[in-house]
Design an enzyme around this catalytic site. Structure first.
Site, PDB file in Angstrom:
ATOM      1  CB  CYS A   1      -0.926   0.023   1.217  1.00  0.00           C
ATOM      2  SG  CYS A   1      -0.085   0.386   2.771  1.00  0.00           S
ATOM      3  N   GLY A   2       2.113   1.159   0.283  1.00  0.00           N
ATOM      4  CA  GLY A   2       2.903   2.375   0.340  1.00  0.00           C
ATOM      5  C   GLY A   2       2.743   3.082   1.660  1.00  0.00           C
TER       6      GLY A   2
END
Length: 275
Positions: free
Chosen positions: A115-116
């Site tokens: 997801c970062g």
């Protein structure tokens, strides 16, 4: 330093027949990024280009904008109880006079390979002011035909993907389609940070007149990384998010999604692309 790939035992079934064989997997290890000795972020990454990843991350955070902003980047010894160096902790020491951001619990972030960026207190905290305003004025233009050729050029440059099938990639191209850099990582955001960090280390920021191509989708975070590095065109082989489109429209970023062969969707900045 950790290896980019590792070997693991696997039971492989083909045409109803099972056999045991070794398989090559992409390595994934945590990297703690420290700023002036204080913990700032932890990301799950593929080892390699760790210094570039760390400074590239700090560009996207608005901390760095020039090579001269960095005094030193080092691995931290004594990161474990026995004092050994794991090569999983990197410290970025800012040069004298460079403002140090307020590192609080709200700013201390955790990033994952999927997801970062996670853990920011609000959207306003994520919208960081770029060191390179005027992105909308970048006069670069490319043709749709050239853009359609870039995914194959990126795929041909993915050396580790050929062995593992488990890596994202980001590539930087000139307006003429010349490949200037490509990085692979389990996280597409890490691959972009490595490209931006290498550009900062080489004194090449802002990356005006360039095209950033990413495998997978174009998230808000990747759009912001492009804006923060002064990159005028971001293209992705999959879909963008609504927030990425909003940021592109606000900042003057050209955003292309579903880039597959000669087909693509242009979500913002279509004036830069000739049909």
């Amino acid at each position: 330093m950790g290896r980019v790939t590792e070997r693991r035992r696997v039971v492989r079934i083909r045409n109803g027949t099972a056999g045991v064989r070794p398989d090559t997997l992409v390595a994934e290890e945590p990297l703690e990024i420290r700023l002036n000795g204080k913990p700032l972020a932890i990301t799950m990454r593929t080892p390699g280009d760790d210094f570039a990843l760390a400074v590239g991350f700090l560009v996207s955070e608005g901390v760095l904008g020039r090579t001269e902003d960095v005094q030193a980047v080092t691995y931290c010894e004594g990161a474990t109880e026995d004092g050994s160096n794991t090569y999983n902790v990197v410290n970025v020491q800012l040069a004298a006079g460079v403002p140090v951001p307020d590192i609080t619990l709200e700013r201390n972030v955790y990033t994952t390979s999927s997801c970062g960026l996670c853990g920011k207190a609000s959207l306003d905290a994520v919208r960081t002011a770029t060191r390179f305003p005027g992105l909308a004025d970048d006069p670069v233009r490319v043709t749709a035909r050239l853009l359609g050729e870039l995914p194959d050029r990126l795929r041909a440059a993915q050396k580790v993907f050929d062995r593992t099938g488990g890596l994202h990639a980001a590539a930087l191209f000139s307006a003429e389609g010349e490949l200037s850099d490509v990085r692979e990582d389990v996280g597409r955001h890490n691959a972009v940070d490595k490209i931006v960090g290498r550009a900062l280390q080489a004194g090449r920021l802002p990356l005006a007149g360039s095209v950033l191509l990413v495998s997978g989708r174009a998230s808000f975070e990747l759009a912001q990384k492009a804006v923060m590095a002064g990159i005028p065109i971001l293209a992705a082989v999959s879909a963008p998010s609504s927030l990425a489109v909003d940021l592109a429209l606000e900042s003057g970023l050209t955003l292309v999604g579903f880039l597959r062969g000669g087909d693509m969707n242009i979500y913002a900045g279509e004036d830069r692309i000739g049909y």
